[in-house]
Design an enzyme around this catalytic site. Sequence first.
Site, PDB file in Angstrom:
ATOM      1  N   LYS A  54      -1.379   0.837   0.007  1.00  0.00           N
ATOM      2  CA  LYS A  54      -2.205  -0.335   0.321  1.00  0.00           C
ATOM      3  C   LYS A  54      -3.149  -0.728  -0.820  1.00  0.00           C
ATOM      4  CE  LYS A  54      -1.654  -1.535   4.902  1.00  0.00           C
ATOM      5  NZ  LYS A  54      -0.778  -0.482   5.408  1.00  0.00           N
ATOM      6  N   SER A  79      -8.870  -0.550  10.734  1.00  0.00           N
ATOM      7  CA  SER A  79      -9.419   0.785  10.942  1.00  0.00           C
ATOM      8  C   SER A  79      -8.582   1.764  10.133  1.00  0.00           C
ATOM      9  CB  SER A  79      -9.355   1.150  12.418  1.00  0.00           C
ATOM     10  OG  SER A  79      -8.038   0.990  12.870  1.00  0.00           O
ATOM     11  N   GLU A 223      11.285   1.275  11.501  1.00  0.00           N
ATOM     12  CA  GLU A 223      10.161   1.114  12.427  1.00  0.00           C
ATOM     13  C   GLU A 223      10.135   2.280  13.405  1.00  0.00           C
ATOM     14  OE1 GLU A 223       9.164  -3.463  13.241  1.00  0.00           O
ATOM     15  OE2 GLU A 223      11.116  -2.900  14.021  1.00  0.00           O
ATOM     16  N   GLY A 227       7.894   0.675  18.540  1.00  0.00           N
ATOM     17  CA  GLY A 227       7.317  -0.547  17.967  1.00  0.00           C
ATOM     18  C   GLY A 227       8.325  -1.270  17.099  1.00  0.00           C
ATOM     19  N   ASP A 229       9.340  -4.332  16.819  1.00  0.00           N
ATOM     20  CA  ASP A 229       9.224  -5.799  16.897  1.00  0.00           C
ATOM     21  C   ASP A 229      10.040  -6.511  15.816  1.00  0.00           C
ATOM     22  OD1 ASP A 229       6.764  -4.544  15.489  1.00  0.00           O
ATOM     23  OD2 ASP A 229       6.931  -6.543  14.605  1.00  0.00           O
ATOM     24  N   SER A 326       4.992   6.269   2.233  1.00  0.00           N
ATOM     25  CA  SER A 326       3.972   5.226   2.066  1.00  0.00           C
ATOM     26  C   SER A 326       2.536   5.722   2.034  1.00  0.00           C
ATOM     27  CB  SER A 326       4.134   4.170   3.163  1.00  0.00           C
ATOM     28  OG  SER A 326       4.022   4.767   4.432  1.00  0.00           O
TER      29      SER A 326
HETATM   30  C1  LIG Z   1       0.080  -0.239   6.271  1.00  0.00           C
HETATM   31  C2  LIG Z   1       0.984   0.896   6.202  1.00  0.00           C
HETATM   32  C3  LIG Z   1       2.362   0.771   6.494  1.00  0.00           C
HETATM   33  C4  LIG Z   1       2.984  -0.530   6.943  1.00  0.00           C
HETATM   34  O1  LIG Z   1       2.953  -1.488   5.904  1.00  0.00           O
HETATM   35  P1  LIG Z   1       3.241  -3.049   6.178  1.00  0.00           P
HETATM   36  O2  LIG Z   1       3.009  -3.704   4.878  1.00  0.00           O
HETATM   37  O3  LIG Z   1       2.251  -3.497   7.232  1.00  0.00           O
HETATM   38  O4  LIG Z   1       4.622  -3.156   6.672  1.00  0.00           O
HETATM   39  C5  LIG Z   1       3.165   1.880   6.346  1.00  0.00           C
HETATM   40  N1  LIG Z   1       2.656   3.080   5.964  1.00  0.00           N
HETATM   41  C6  LIG Z   1       1.348   3.252   5.684  1.00  0.00           C
HETATM   42  C7  LIG Z   1       0.875   4.588   5.264  1.00  0.00           C
HETATM   43  C8  LIG Z   1       0.463   2.165   5.789  1.00  0.00           C
HETATM   44  O5  LIG Z   1      -0.831   2.335   5.511  1.00  0.00           O
END
Ligand SMILES: *Cc1c(COP(=O)(O)O)cnc(C)c1O
Length: 343
Positions: A54, A79, A223, A227, A229, A326
Site C-alpha cells: 500500500k 483502519s 479472493e 468475499g 464480489d 501483499s
Molecule cells: C489492501 C490490501 C489488499 C487488497 O488490495 P486492493 O488493492 O484493495 O485489491 C491485499 N493485501 C493487503 C495486505 C492489503 O493491505
Amino acid sequence: MTLAICFDDVTAAAARLRGHAHRTPVLRSATVDALTGAQVFFKAENFQRMGAFKFRGAFNALAQFSEAQRERGVIAFSSGNHAQAVALSARLLGMPSVIVMPQDAPALKVAATRGYQAGDARSEVILYDRYTQDREAIGRELAQSRGMTLIPPFDHPHVMAGQGTAALELFEQVAEQGADGADGHAVPPLDALLVCVGGGGLISGCATVAKHLNPAMQVYGVEPEAGNDTQQSLARGEIVRIATPRTIADGAQTEASGQLTFPVIQALVDGIVTVSDAELAKTMHLLAERMKIVVEPTGALAAAALLQAAPGLPDLRDQRVGVIISGGNVDLQRFAQLVSSVA
Ligand SMILES: *Cc1c(COP(=O)(O)O)cnc(C)c1O
C-alpha cells in the site's frame, strides 16, 4: 472505453518511488516448487515500508499533490494498511495527514498510524463510531472545512499505478535472476501471475504491466471464498455489491470493486478464484515454516490459491509463476493462533 491507467503511468510511478519505497526481495522455495510442480517467484511485499504494498500507491498519489494541496494535507479513511501508508507517505513528503478510523479498530493499528504521524502537530487520527456515524459524511465535512485532499485506498488512478510497480519490479528481478543463469541467455517472461484482490487496486496496476510486457501472461486474481464480489461481478458483467464478508483476510473485506478498477479487471484479468480461511491459515503456516516469513492472512491469498490448486486456475505445472505476497501486518498473538490452528 479508455482504462484509468496505462503502462506509462506505472513506469512514471516507479520513478517517483525510487529511493523512497523498498525494492522488496523475490523469494524462491524448493519446497513450493516441488509441491506445485511450477517455478514460483514470490514478490515479498511483506518487506515493503510499513509492511505492505500500500505504500507504493499512497506515496505515488501524495507525491503528485500541488503545492496548495501539500499545504492543506491529505485525508484517508482506513483502519488497515492504507491508513499507515498514507500517514507515512505524508510524513515523508512533509504534509499533514488526518486518518479517520473506526473506534473499535485494533489498538495496535491506531498506535502504528499515530507513530507515523509523530512530530507533525497538524496530523491526527480521528475515531468514529461505525454503528452510529457515517464515515463518508465525516470525511466530506473534514475535507471541506480543512481543504484536505481525500485519497481512497484503491479507486484512484495514482494509487492503481503505484501498486502496479510491485509487478514491474518483480518482472525486472526475475529477468535479472535469469541473466545470472548458467547459459547466460535471457529467460522467458513469466507464464502466469497471481494477485490477491480486495478493491482491485493492486491487481489493476499489476495486470496493466503484465499484459503490456507479455500479452500471453495469464493473470489471475484471488479472493476469500466469503468475499468473492469481484468474481461475481466478472460473471455478471457489472459491479456486484455484497455485505461485508466474514473472513480472516481483513485486507480483502471490501464490498465491491471500484468504478475505475473494475473496467481494468474486466479488460485484463483472465479470471478470479477463491480460497477458504482454513486454506489461508495453512498457507501462512507453510510460508512461516518453509520460507521463514510472517505473512498476514490477506497477504497469503495468492500463494494459497497456487498451493491448493484452487478450482478455476489453469494447470500451472512446468510454468513460471509470479505470486504477490501483499503484506505482513498481523498481530503476533493472532498469527500464532492462526498458524497453530493448522494440524
Ligand atoms: C489492501 C490490501 C489488499 C487488497 O488490495 P486492493 O488493492 O484493495 O485489491 C491485499 N493485501 C493487503 C495486505 C492489503 O493491505
